[in-house]
Design an enzyme around this catalytic site. Structure first.
Site, PDB file in Angstrom:
ATOM      1  N   LYS A  71       0.803  -1.225   0.000  1.00 54.16           N
ATOM      2  CA  LYS A  71       0.000   0.000   0.000  1.00 54.16           C
ATOM      3  C   LYS A  71       0.835   1.274   0.000  1.00 54.16           C
ATOM      4  O   LYS A  71       0.389   2.306  -0.491  1.00 54.16           O
ATOM      5  CB  LYS A  71      -0.954  -0.005   1.197  1.00 54.16           C
ATOM      6  CG  LYS A  71      -2.047  -1.064   1.093  1.00 54.16           C
ATOM      7  CD  LYS A  71      -3.029  -0.975   2.252  1.00 54.16           C
ATOM      8  CE  LYS A  71      -4.128  -2.009   2.118  1.00 54.16           C
ATOM      9  NZ  LYS A  71      -5.153  -1.886   3.183  1.00 54.16           N
ATOM     10  N   ASP A  76     -10.536   2.199   1.373  1.00 51.02           N
ATOM     11  CA  ASP A  76     -10.744   1.773   2.756  1.00 51.02           C
ATOM     12  C   ASP A  76     -11.435   2.861   3.570  1.00 51.02           C
ATOM     13  O   ASP A  76     -12.317   2.582   4.393  1.00 51.02           O
ATOM     14  CB  ASP A  76      -9.403   1.427   3.430  1.00 51.02           C
ATOM     15  CG  ASP A  76      -8.841   0.097   2.979  1.00 51.02           C
ATOM     16  OD1 ASP A  76      -9.638  -0.787   2.603  1.00 51.02           O
ATOM     17  OD2 ASP A  76      -7.608  -0.068   3.006  1.00 51.02           O
TER      18      ASP A  76
END
Length: 278
Positions: A73, A110
């Site tokens: 990420k 997210d």
């Protein structure tokens, strides 16, 4: 390595290490079926930080997007052409949208996924909140709370370095973050909203401290489920938001970004995830 789809096909995949446990293929494929995207495929690939540049370089024009899990990420940042404000705010990309010209745009679903999962369970606003843990998911939780929490957020962490990191995220994201040692984590349950971001087993010992009238618990785990904390919480009459709720809501946004089709079929994707977990 990455292959080529048929002339009409579009490809997407989830990358990470380890990746065998990922439910993303189940969710995305269910969405493709429901949307009638018969020529779309979604796979999983074991890719670590060292292998990411080569993997991206091997993609052809059939690729529409990628989902990223740990440890990619943050590693993907120097390999992107653009990053959305949401992803930049927490220095974490979980979605790469691949343009027809090969342009790579990093995004983070997210954060809005957390907000959507809470909203679905009736949590629109919170006067205060608590966060258990201080890892990458905790920073996303703070970003989500910046959108819905009107008061202070207390983070329960191990060690002053973690505490300083969480206070730093608060300053960056405009959230009033206070920190407390993990030994006092049971005090978190006085907050109307508690977000548990820790690995499996970490909060098990706290299950015995759930109060008689708890508020809302957002436990980001989905396997094993329910966690002892989630079971104790729901048993006491509290509202529980699960890691599967988060996974599905962030995947819905990924499907929409990658395919250009909206709305993605939330209920179908959740049912597919529940079936896979059973």
């Amino acid at each position: 390595m990455t292959g080529t789809a048929t002339a009409e096909g579009r490809r997407a995949a989830v990358l990470g290490s380890p990746i065998a446990h990922s439910l993303s293929p189940v969710l995305h494929r269910a969405a493709y079926r429901e949307l009638g995207l018969a020529h779309w495929s979604y796979d999983r690939f074991e890719v670590d930080e060292a292998g990411l540049p080569g993997f991206l370089a091997g993609l052809d024009a059939s690729w529409a997007g990628l989902s990223l899990t740990m440890p990619l990420k943050r590693a993907v940042f120097p390999l992107l052409d653009a990053v959305t404000e949401t992803a930049a705010s927490v220095e974490a990309v979980n979605t790469v949208v691949l343009g027809a010209d090969g342009r790579r745009t990093g995004d983070n679903t997210d954060i809005p996924g957390m907000v959507a999962a809470l909203r679905e369970r009736g949590v629109e606003k919170a006067e205060s909140a608590a966060v258990l843990g201080a890892g990458a998911t905790a920073s996303s939780a703070v970003a989500a709370l910046s959108r819905i929490c009107t008061g202070p957020v207390t983070a329960y962490v191990r060690g002053e370095a973690r505490a300083a990191e969480m206070r730093g995220w608060g300053e960056r994201l405009g959230v009033d973050i206070r920190t407390a040692p993990w030994s006092e984590a049971a005090a978190a349950f006085d907050a109307p909203l508690v977000i548990a971001t820790t690995p499996a087993g970490t909060t098990d010992a706290l299950a015995a401290s759930v109060p008689d009238r708890p508020g809302t618990l957002f436990d980001v785990l989905y396997e094993p489920w329910p966690t002892p904390l989630a079971s104790a919480w729901s048993g006491a009459g509290g509202r529980v938001v699960s890691g599967l709720d988060l996974l599905v809501h962030q995947a819905v946004l990924q499907v929409e970004l990658m395919t250009g089709r909206a709305p993605a079929p939330l209920d179908v994707m959740r049912a597919a995830g529940e079936k896979a977990l059973r």
